[in-house]
Design an enzyme around this catalytic site. Sequence first.
Site, PDB file in Angstrom:
ATOM      1  N   ARG A  99       0.947  -0.941   0.153  1.00 49.03           N
ATOM      2  CA  ARG A  99      -0.170  -0.096   0.509  1.00 49.03           C
ATOM      3  C   ARG A  99       1.026   1.002   0.279  1.00 49.03           C
ATOM      4  O   ARG A  99       0.510   2.108   0.687  1.00 49.03           O
ATOM      5  CB  ARG A  99      -0.816   0.328   0.529  1.00 49.03           C
TER       6      ARG A  99
ATOM      7  N   ARG B 218      -3.362   6.894   1.136  1.00 52.47           N
ATOM      8  CA  ARG B 218      -3.803   7.786   1.800  1.00 52.47           C
ATOM      9  C   ARG B 218      -3.035   8.667   2.953  1.00 52.47           C
ATOM     10  O   ARG B 218      -3.392   9.500   3.134  1.00 52.47           O
ATOM     11  CB  ARG B 218      -5.414   7.868   3.355  1.00 52.47           C
TER      12      ARG B 218
ATOM     13  N   ARG C 230      -6.408  11.417  -6.045  1.00 52.39           N
ATOM     14  CA  ARG C 230      -7.576  10.892  -5.798  1.00 52.39           C
ATOM     15  C   ARG C 230      -8.844  11.536  -5.540  1.00 52.39           C
ATOM     16  O   ARG C 230      -9.722  11.816  -5.965  1.00 52.39           O
ATOM     17  CB  ARG C 230      -8.074   9.985  -4.123  1.00 52.39           C
TER      18      ARG C 230
ATOM     19  N   ASP D 291      -7.160  -2.615  -7.562  1.00 50.01           N
ATOM     20  CA  ASP D 291      -7.215  -3.076  -6.187  1.00 50.01           C
ATOM     21  C   ASP D 291      -7.775  -4.937  -6.678  1.00 50.01           C
ATOM     22  O   ASP D 291      -8.437  -5.396  -7.919  1.00 50.01           O
ATOM     23  CB  ASP D 291      -8.501  -2.358  -6.004  1.00 50.01           C
TER      24      ASP D 291
ATOM     25  N   TYR E  13     -14.732 -11.512  -0.297  1.00 51.07           N
ATOM     26  CA  TYR E  13     -15.858 -10.446  -0.556  1.00 51.07           C
ATOM     27  C   TYR E  13     -17.030 -10.701  -1.596  1.00 51.07           C
ATOM     28  O   TYR E  13     -17.365 -10.269  -1.571  1.00 51.07           O
ATOM     29  CB  TYR E  13     -14.840  -9.352  -0.669  1.00 51.07           C
TER      30      TYR E  13
HETATM   31  O1  1CP Z   1      -0.046   0.819  -3.091  1.00 52.78           O
HETATM   32  C1  1CP Z   1      -0.568  -0.289  -3.625  1.00 52.78           C
HETATM   33  O2  1CP Z   1       0.150  -1.271  -2.593  1.00 52.78           O
HETATM   34  C2  1CP Z   1      -1.039  -0.889  -4.940  1.00 52.78           C
HETATM   35  C3  1CP Z   1      -2.643  -0.647  -4.396  1.00 52.78           C
HETATM   36  C4  1CP Z   1      -3.562  -1.815  -4.220  1.00 52.78           C
HETATM   37  C5  1CP Z   1      -3.879  -2.811  -3.995  1.00 52.78           C
HETATM   38  C6  1CP Z   1      -2.403  -3.648  -4.212  1.00 52.78           C
HETATM   39  C7  1CP Z   1      -4.440  -1.347  -3.717  1.00 52.78           C
HETATM   40  C8  1CP Z   1      -4.820   0.017  -3.883  1.00 52.78           C
HETATM   41  N1  1CP Z   1      -5.150  -2.628  -2.965  1.00 52.78           N
HETATM   42  C9  1CP Z   1      -4.411  -2.895  -3.185  1.00 52.78           C
HETATM   43  C10 1CP Z   1      -4.631  -4.586  -2.721  1.00 52.78           C
HETATM   44  C11 1CP Z   1      -5.718  -5.281  -1.254  1.00 52.78           C
HETATM   45  N2  1CP Z   1      -7.423  -4.988  -1.734  1.00 52.78           N
HETATM   46  C12 1CP Z   1      -6.182  -5.853  -0.597  1.00 52.78           C
HETATM   47  C13 1CP Z   1      -4.420  -6.991  -0.428  1.00 52.78           C
HETATM   48  C14 1CP Z   1      -3.717  -6.431   0.349  1.00 52.78           C
HETATM   49  C15 1CP Z   1      -4.266  -6.365   1.552  1.00 52.78           C
HETATM   50  O3  1CP Z   1      -4.458  -7.426   2.307  1.00 52.78           O
HETATM   51  O4  1CP Z   1      -4.198  -5.092   2.187  1.00 52.78           O
HETATM   52  C16 1CP Z   1      -7.632  -6.281  -0.109  1.00 52.78           C
HETATM   53  C17 1CP Z   1      -8.179  -7.303   0.855  1.00 52.78           C
HETATM   54  C18 1CP Z   1      -8.094  -5.408  -1.150  1.00 52.78           C
HETATM   55  C19 1CP Z   1      -9.401  -4.856  -0.819  1.00 52.78           C
HETATM   56  C20 1CP Z   1      -8.811  -3.685  -0.509  1.00 52.78           C
HETATM   57  N3  1CP Z   1      -9.634  -2.472  -0.736  1.00 52.78           N
HETATM   58  C21 1CP Z   1      -9.854  -3.022   1.220  1.00 52.78           C
HETATM   59  C22 1CP Z   1      -9.986  -3.740   2.295  1.00 52.78           C
HETATM   60  C23 1CP Z   1     -11.761  -4.074   2.707  1.00 52.78           C
HETATM   61  C24 1CP Z   1     -11.628  -4.576   4.102  1.00 52.78           C
HETATM   62  O5  1CP Z   1     -12.848  -4.395   4.474  1.00 52.78           O
HETATM   63  O6  1CP Z   1     -11.336  -5.772   4.303  1.00 52.78           O
HETATM   64  C25 1CP Z   1     -10.081  -1.517   0.669  1.00 52.78           C
HETATM   65  C26 1CP Z   1     -10.290  -0.505   2.237  1.00 52.78           C
HETATM   66  C27 1CP Z   1      -9.503  -1.592  -0.016  1.00 52.78           C
HETATM   67  C28 1CP Z   1      -9.602   0.186  -0.781  1.00 52.78           C
HETATM   68  C29 1CP Z   1      -8.143   0.651  -1.115  1.00 52.78           C
HETATM   69  N4  1CP Z   1      -7.450  -0.184  -2.438  1.00 52.78           N
HETATM   70  C30 1CP Z   1      -6.147   0.975  -2.473  1.00 52.78           C
HETATM   71  C31 1CP Z   1      -6.368   1.524  -1.762  1.00 52.78           C
HETATM   72  C32 1CP Z   1      -5.308   2.308  -1.893  1.00 52.78           C
HETATM   73  C33 1CP Z   1      -7.389   1.994  -1.095  1.00 52.78           C
HETATM   74  C34 1CP Z   1      -7.829   2.608  -0.011  1.00 52.78           C
HETATM   75  C35 1CP Z   1      -9.247   3.378  -0.404  1.00 52.78           C
HETATM   76  C36 1CP Z   1      -8.919   4.877  -0.602  1.00 52.78           C
HETATM   77  O7  1CP Z   1      -9.166   5.205   0.098  1.00 52.78           O
HETATM   78  O8  1CP Z   1      -8.395   5.439  -1.504  1.00 52.78           O
END
Ligand code: 1CP
Length: 346
Positions: A26, A30, A39, A76, A153
């Site tokens: 990540r 943010r 964003r 994502d 999910y």
């Molecule tokens: O910078 C990076 O790492 C690249 C982008 C990236 C990656 C690799 C994002 C952007 N998401 C992911 C993978 C991802 N997405 C995973 C696997 C890794 C981990 O365990 O963290 C998972 C479980 C998700 C699902 C997801 N997407 C969640 C979790 C939901 C939950 O409640 O379980 C969330 C909050 C997101 C949104 C997201 N994805 C990425 C970002 C930067 C965000 C936040 C969105 C924002 O507010 O801008």
Amino acid sequence: MAGPEKKLLRALRGESFPVPPVWMMRQAGRYLPEYRATREKAGSFLDLCYNPDLATEVTLQPIRRYGFDAAILFADILLVPQALGADLTFVQGEGPRLSTVTSARDLEQLRPADEIHETLSPIYETVAQLRGELPPDTPLIGFAGAPWTVATYMIAGRGTPDQAPARRLLYSDTQTFDALIDRIAEATTLYLLEQIKAGAEVIKIFDSWAGALPGPWFRRYAIEPVARIIGDLRKAYPDVPIIGFPRGAGAGYLAFAEEAGAQAIALDTSVDPDWAAKALQTQMCVQGNLDPLLLVEGGEPLRKETARIKRGFAGGPHIFNLGHGITPQADPSHVDQMLEVIRNDA
Ligand code: 1CP
């Protein structure tokens, strides 16, 4: 490929370094003011994912700021369910919401795996654009979620603390559950093949909820589908290394390392580096595993634990990373503190 040998790729092939290559899960996110600004410009999180110019921009931001040894595609894991036909939205401050798959009829509504590319083509465009814009010594990591984690999910329609809905479907309707896993695995293989074709040089498979699988089912759902995906990718692209991340697997890390076919294994925060150095790093490159909360904390505790991980894995191939994603509360200057310790080769 011609050009300078990239340090991260060398570590993935088994080399060790006094200063290990480093990137952060990540790393675009943010905690960075420049990410929040882009964003905002994009509108929603999904608009950002599907906009190749802006997704390229946020992928590059942490590379410019910190000079990491790898970039990870901004996208994502939930884009695959969306491409399969699930409705997906991200609710500000609450996370993802999806239409659910809990019966054979729901499954029938999904698209075939080979029809995902129309939705996902902007992602392939982002990959290609990034390969043109990244510094020559910075490899690009493509990624997808593992079938079990993506299924959790799709079944629950949201994140849950314990993946109860997915576990219940596994028990109550194993046939539908298996068919869903197979559909996701097939789509994921096709998605990752296209990412590699567009220029991804490393692939990471995120099984963020591997630790929620009941023990007897770990091999069947956290190892077998991932092993199939890896096998298919390596048939087409034998030189593209793959990083597995069975987060929370505990004792399952050993079986995963031996059976999944990955070239590296990413360790979550719970794994003791001293154990992993002996049990896992003797077989393959390891990645990890600083507690992301230390980047909220900063200072001496951060420096001490960074040094401990660096030292613990100094005897073999290691990619320095976090045990899970950096949080929005992290202070960007604490990342500099971490990097100072990693890059000081004393
Ligand atoms: O910078 C990076 O790492 C690249 C982008 C990236 C990656 C690799 C994002 C952007 N998401 C992911 C993978 C991802 N997405 C995973 C696997 C890794 C981990 O365990 O963290 C998972 C479980 C998700 C699902 C997801 N997407 C969640 C979790 C939901 C939950 O409640 O379980 C969330 C909050 C997101 C949104 C997201 N994805 C990425 C970002 C930067 C965000 C936040 C969105 C924002 O507010 O801008």
